[in-house]
Design a protein around this motif. Structure first.
Motif, PDB file in Angstrom:
ATOM      1  N   ILE A  39      -3.794   0.290  11.391  1.00  0.00           N
ATOM      2  CA  ILE A  39      -2.939   1.082  10.665  1.00  0.00           C
ATOM      3  C   ILE A  39      -2.103  -0.495   9.964  1.00  0.00           C
ATOM      4  CG2 ILE A  39      -0.945   2.353  10.294  1.00  0.00           C
ATOM      5  CD1 ILE A  39      -1.392   4.285  12.292  1.00  0.00           C
ATOM      6  N   ILE A  40      -1.872  -1.200   8.651  1.00  0.00           N
ATOM      7  CA  ILE A  40      -1.366  -2.542   8.592  1.00  0.00           C
ATOM      8  C   ILE A  40      -0.378  -2.521   7.718  1.00  0.00           C
ATOM      9  CG2 ILE A  40      -3.236  -2.545   6.938  1.00  0.00           C
ATOM     10  CD1 ILE A  40      -2.753  -5.646   7.583  1.00  0.00           C
ATOM     11  N   VAL A  41       0.899  -2.764   7.415  1.00  0.00           N
ATOM     12  CA  VAL A  41       2.087  -3.042   6.868  1.00  0.00           C
ATOM     13  C   VAL A  41       1.724  -4.089   5.724  1.00  0.00           C
ATOM     14  CG1 VAL A  41       4.431  -3.063   6.081  1.00  0.00           C
ATOM     15  CG2 VAL A  41       3.554  -1.333   7.610  1.00  0.00           C
ATOM     16  N   THR A  42       1.613  -4.395   4.338  1.00  0.00           N
ATOM     17  CA  THR A  42       1.353  -5.649   4.301  1.00  0.00           C
ATOM     18  C   THR A  42       2.351  -5.279   2.840  1.00  0.00           C
ATOM     19  OG1 THR A  42      -0.013  -6.627   3.414  1.00  0.00           O
ATOM     20  CG2 THR A  42      -0.597  -4.734   3.136  1.00  0.00           C
ATOM     21  N   HIS A  43       2.728  -6.382   2.647  1.00  0.00           N
ATOM     22  CA  HIS A  43       3.370  -7.129   0.936  1.00  0.00           C
ATOM     23  C   HIS A  43       2.352  -7.288   0.309  1.00  0.00           C
ATOM     24  CE1 HIS A  43       7.685  -5.999   1.152  1.00  0.00           C
ATOM     25  NE2 HIS A  43       7.912  -6.473   2.502  1.00  0.00           N
ATOM     26  N   ASN A  44       1.296  -7.721   0.857  1.00  0.00           N
ATOM     27  CA  ASN A  44       0.236  -8.692   0.199  1.00  0.00           C
ATOM     28  C   ASN A  44      -0.950  -7.097  -0.469  1.00  0.00           C
ATOM     29  OD1 ASN A  44      -1.892  -9.873  -1.023  1.00  0.00           O
ATOM     30  ND2 ASN A  44      -1.876 -11.637   0.842  1.00  0.00           N
ATOM     31  N   MET A  45      -0.896  -7.161  -1.999  1.00  0.00           N
ATOM     32  CA  MET A  45      -1.564  -6.208  -2.311  1.00  0.00           C
ATOM     33  C   MET A  45      -3.564  -6.007  -2.252  1.00  0.00           C
ATOM     34  SD  MET A  45       0.934  -3.961  -4.800  1.00  0.00           S
ATOM     35  CE  MET A  45       1.784  -5.307  -5.219  1.00  0.00           C
ATOM     36  N   GLN A  46      -3.933  -7.241  -2.655  1.00  0.00           N
ATOM     37  CA  GLN A  46      -5.037  -8.001  -2.812  1.00  0.00           C
ATOM     38  C   GLN A  46      -5.503  -7.772  -1.254  1.00  0.00           C
ATOM     39  OE1 GLN A  46      -2.680 -10.679  -4.216  1.00  0.00           O
ATOM     40  NE2 GLN A  46      -3.293  -9.338  -5.730  1.00  0.00           N
ATOM     41  N   GLN A  47      -4.707  -7.949  -0.384  1.00  0.00           N
ATOM     42  CA  GLN A  47      -5.116  -8.293   1.124  1.00  0.00           C
ATOM     43  C   GLN A  47      -4.943  -6.756   1.281  1.00  0.00           C
ATOM     44  OE1 GLN A  47      -1.862  -7.925   4.761  1.00  0.00           O
ATOM     45  NE2 GLN A  47      -3.646  -9.813   5.503  1.00  0.00           N
ATOM     46  N   ALA A  48      -4.284  -5.289   0.582  1.00  0.00           N
ATOM     47  CA  ALA A  48      -4.206  -4.122   1.296  1.00  0.00           C
ATOM     48  C   ALA A  48      -5.974  -4.171   0.583  1.00  0.00           C
ATOM     49  CB  ALA A  48      -3.341  -3.534   0.679  1.00  0.00           C
ATOM     50  N   VAL A  49      -6.366  -4.203  -0.695  1.00  0.00           N
ATOM     51  CA  VAL A  49      -7.555  -4.302  -1.029  1.00  0.00           C
ATOM     52  C   VAL A  49      -9.002  -4.614  -0.741  1.00  0.00           C
ATOM     53  CG1 VAL A  49      -9.172  -4.538  -2.953  1.00  0.00           C
ATOM     54  CG2 VAL A  49      -6.370  -4.076  -3.784  1.00  0.00           C
ATOM     55  N   ARG A  50      -8.508  -6.181   0.246  1.00  0.00           N
ATOM     56  CA  ARG A  50      -9.291  -6.444   0.975  1.00  0.00           C
ATOM     57  C   ARG A  50      -9.974  -5.673   2.045  1.00  0.00           C
ATOM     58  NH1 ARG A  50      -7.283 -11.262  -0.655  1.00  0.00           N
ATOM     59  NH2 ARG A  50      -5.276 -10.934   1.013  1.00  0.00           N
TER      60      ARG A  50
END
Lengths: 251, 286
Positions: free
Chosen positions: A200-211
């Protein structure tokens, strides 16, 4: 796929301020779930209560339940140390202990009573290999971990978390302090780890979420707005607010 | 625009420079004079016999071996008493205590305690340890008094260095499933050892220089004792002996010899302190 973590009607307050409002979510096993949303939306708070790191903050009040493998983690009979062994954590800023690389990895196993040089050696080697950092550090295991670069330190922290054989790994913006190359190493590593672990990862980087993620949860002002398959959230969001956020209209 | 310095401005700069150089030279000269005077007066009176014998009225000789031993006994006894208490209290206050108001009150009280003149500790120590607890005038009563006196020092230095241990170390350890005491023992304490050591060194320095509190509680005796009998008997430390020889017996040569020894010891303690902190910095930077 069945849910390994279930939140039911979860509410959380910091003193008088409500930080989480009636969260219901079922997180599937052996996959990557991304939590996204603007700063202060409650995604990090939600992540941290999953292994009860909020216990360290005295003013937190919680109503509702979180089930891990069907067991309520807020119940009195739960041993929080075993819970954290099962649900490991990687923090925003790499935080290796100021000791040798070897001792950093062996720290967790030692807590849980594993002794004997041979077994520890094995765990250290396997964990470092799983975290894709073994080749970089195998010749300097006895050196202080603070001598590593930021990206290496973060992978060391992942290795440290792996060493206690968790089922779930919580990552709180693990790449926000890292350069692009280190970031892509961590992302690649996460994709490799999801065969064995739930991430489970919290991210501010939306590209990262997509990737990297399979599922994405969008939080806003303490509410869970939308949760679903990542490609659907990003290509065809059901909620207007989700669409506004992912298209960069606010946040 | 005229960029040249005016004469007034030049004069001002010149005078300020002179004033600063003067105050620096004055301060250094004062310290240097004090050091050289004491060392010059003292060192020629230090000899092997002085350091290794006890005083004898029959032979009319003075030796300061008992005072050296007493100083060592009192340092060891005080540290043994004050370290667990001070470090324990600091750990409780920073890591466990929930009520921040009480913590603040205790910190304020301990700061106040640190500023009280030592002769008051001596008075209270005499009444409480020597008379009420019937320890008599003895090294142990002196050590207990000095423990109370130095408790705030050890507590504060330990607390300060506990607070400098990054929260992320604690989080990391908790996140792996470590219990509270284990986190403190394996991650927090090793990172604040330098603070504890600094506290110890300050304490040792203070013990070396302390006379007022010890005059009341540990007495003036120059008898040669082993550590066990030494602890329960009265005994003068080097500083107290300096006072006694200079003030009561008029033996200024001996007093200066002791003064020189104390100065050298202080120098050694400071050097050791610097070395230790360098060692810790080096270790954490590897």
């Amino acid at each position: 796929m069945k849910g390994i973590i279930n939140a039911k009607n979860l509410n959380l307050w910091y003193g008088e301020t409500q930080a989480l409002k009636n969260i219901n979510i079922e997180i599937p096993e052996k996959s990557i779930t991304a939590l996204i949303g603007p700063s202060g939306c409650g995604k990090s708070t939600f992540l941290k209560i999953l292994n009860r790191m909020n216990d360290l903050i005295p003013i937190v009040k919680i109503k509702g339940d979180i089930y891990y493998n069907g067991k309520d983690i807020f119940e009195k009979s739960i041993d929080v140390n075993s819970l954290r062994r099962d649900i490991g954590m990687v923090f925003q800023k790499p935080n290796p202990f100021p000791m040798s690389i070897y001792d950093n990895i062996a720290y967790g196993p030692r807590i849980h009573g594993i002794k004997g040089k041979q077994r520890l050696d094995e765990i250290v080697e396997n964990s470092l290999k799983d975290a894709a950092i073994w080749d970089e550090v195998k010749d300097r295991l006895k050196k202080n971990a603070l001598g590593l670069s930021g990206g290496q330190q973060q992978r060391l922290c992942i290795a440290r978390a792996l060493a206690v054989k968790p089922k779930v790994i919580l990552m709180d913006e693990p790449t926000s302090a890292l350069d692009p190359i280190s970031t892509s190493k961590i992302e690649e590593l996460s994709l490799k780890l999801k065969d064995k672990y739930t991430i489970i990862i919290v991210t501010h980087n939306m590209q990262q979420a997509v990737r990297i993620s399979d599922n994405t949860a969008f939080f806003l002002l303490g509410e869970l707005i939308e949760f679903g398959k990542t490609e659907e959230i990003f290509s065809n969001p059901l909620d207007k607010r989700t669409e506004n956020y992912i298209t960069g209209r606010f946040g | 625009m005229n960029l040249k310095l005016t004469f007034k401005r030049k004069l001002y700069i010149f005078l300020m420079k002179v004033a600063m150089i003067f105050s620096t030279v004055f301060t250094v000269a004062l310290i240097a004079f004090l050091l050289f005077y004491v060392l010059a007066q003292g060192i020629r009176n230090i000899n092997f016999e002085l350091l290794t014998t006890k005083p004898s009225y029959l032979l009319g000789k003075i030796g300061i071996l008992p005072d050296i031993l007493n100083t060592i006994y009192i340092i060891i006894a005080t540290l043994i008493i004050v370290l667990p208490l001070g470090v324990g209290a600091a750990i409780y206050l920073t890591e466990y205590a929930q009520n921040k108001k009480i913590v603040k009150t205790i910190e304020f009280a301990s700061e106040t305690l640190a500023g009280i003149p030592s002769i008051i500790y001596g008075l209270v120590g005499m009444l409480f340890f020597c008379q009420f607890l019937k320890l008599g005038t003895s090294i142990i009563a002196g050590a207990l008094t000095l423990s109370i006196m130095n408790l705030p020092t050890i507590m504060r230095t330990t607390e300060e260095s506990l607070k400098t241990v990054p929260q992320s170390f604690r989080e990391g350890a908790f996140g792996l499933g470590a219990g509270k005491w284990r986190v403190i023992r394996t991650v927090v304490l090793p990172n604040c050892l330098d603070g504890v050591i600094t506290g110890c060194i300050l304490t040792v320095g203070r013990i070396l220089g302390e006379t007022a509190a010890l005059l009341f509680t540990a007495g003036f005796a120059h008898a040669l004792n082993g550590i066990i009998t030494g602890l329960v008997s009265p005994g003068a430390t080097l500083s107290v002996a300096l006072y006694v020889y200079a003030k009561e017996q008029g033996e200024f040569e001996i007093a200066f010899a002791i003064a020189a020894i104390l100065m050298i010891l202080t120098l050694i303690i400071n050097l050791v302190a610097t070395l230790i902190s360098k060692f810790f910095k080096l270790r954490s930077s590897i």
